[in-house]
Design an enzyme around this catalytic site. Sequence first.
Site: not given
Ligand SMILES: N[C@@]1(C(=O)O)CN(C[C@@H]2CCCCN2)C[C@@H]1CCC[B-](O)(O)O
Ligand SMILES: [Mn+2]
Ligand SMILES: [Mn+2]
Length: 304
Positions: A96, A119, A121, A123, A136, A227, A229, A272
């Site tokens: 993403h 999404d 998330h 992001d 991402h 996304d 997901d 994704e």
């Molecule tokens: N906010 C996140 C980041 O890494 O910044 C943390 N998260 C994973 C994390 C796992 C443990 C519990 C809290 N969440 C993934 C997300 C990014 C997703 C990117 B997308 O493009 O897939 O939406």
């Molecule tokens: Mn995303």
């Molecule tokens: Mn996501």
Amino acid sequence: ERIGVLGIPFSKGQSRVGTEYGPEVLRNGGIVRKLQNLGCHVKDHGDVEVIHVENDDPEENAKNPRTVGQTSKLIADKVEQVLRSDDICVTLGGDHSMAIGCIAGNARVEPDLVVLWIDAHADINTPMTSDSGNIHGMPLSFLVHELESYVPKLPGFEWLSPCIHAKDIAYIGLRDVDAGERKIIEKFGITAFSMQEVDKYGINEVVERALRAVDPEGKRPIHLSFDVDAMDPTLTPSTGTPVIGGLSLRETYYIAEEVARTGRLSMVDVAEVNPLLGDDKDKKLTVDMTISVIQRFFGNRRGG
Ligand SMILES: N[C@@]1(C(=O)O)CN(C[C@@H]2CCCCN2)C[C@@H]1CCC[B-](O)(O)O
Ligand SMILES: [Mn+2]
Ligand SMILES: [Mn+2]
Ligand SMILES: [Mn+2]
């Protein structure tokens, strides 16, 4: 409409191998032909060139910044080119972080665009609020005017200026939002419909409220960043950060059909898809579900 399809075989916005094969499996799943069968004029513009920078050390906690930033510039340039010749651009990702270049490129052609972010998330982590350092999870923070003073200029991102305002964004499908993202959403009043609101109001009310919030006069071009997901992992298991309790197939169809009905869709990112995650059944299911959703942005209506 004339649709321009653009592959973005990219994975360096996160740490898992596989999203670079997203465009390939979506094409092999027949996405171009299926859109053509809907009566659309579809041109496949091939794949964006991906830059790989050696020794791309993390900067301000952000990983692979030069690779992501320089590739994002190529994405923006290619998207701008596609949108100058075709009415709508469909980008096949790729992780993403692709949305940085997709939205920046779209905004050059449609400066008044609004963003629907579908999404699990948000992001919108800045490099400082991110726990993972994966870009991402940050794309929107590079694009929003109100966050400019909070986001360091990373190497590779010299070309990029913010191009949307917080009020131009609406989320649907949120169910895994970090503390720092929650603060940003509240501080800048970003429209956000989590899965709780989807359950509380129903998807029809959520879509109506989201569109009204970002574009009350119903005039602005829509950039929809999808996304996979956002959907429940039983539907799209082959993705890097699955979260249970996601959008149903019918809810996701409804979003696509309502956005299609506006007639103002400018761009759809499909992000994704990771065909290396799960077994062959998971991969096929993910591709088939994703393509069936994309078809509904382009006239495949359940009512015929
Ligand atoms: N906010 C996140 C980041 O890494 O910044 C943390 N998260 C994973 C994390 C796992 C443990 C519990 C809290 N969440 C993934 C997300 C990014 C997703 C990117 B997308 O493009 O897939 O939406
Ligand atoms: Mn995303
Ligand atoms: Mn996501
Ligand atoms: Mn502006």
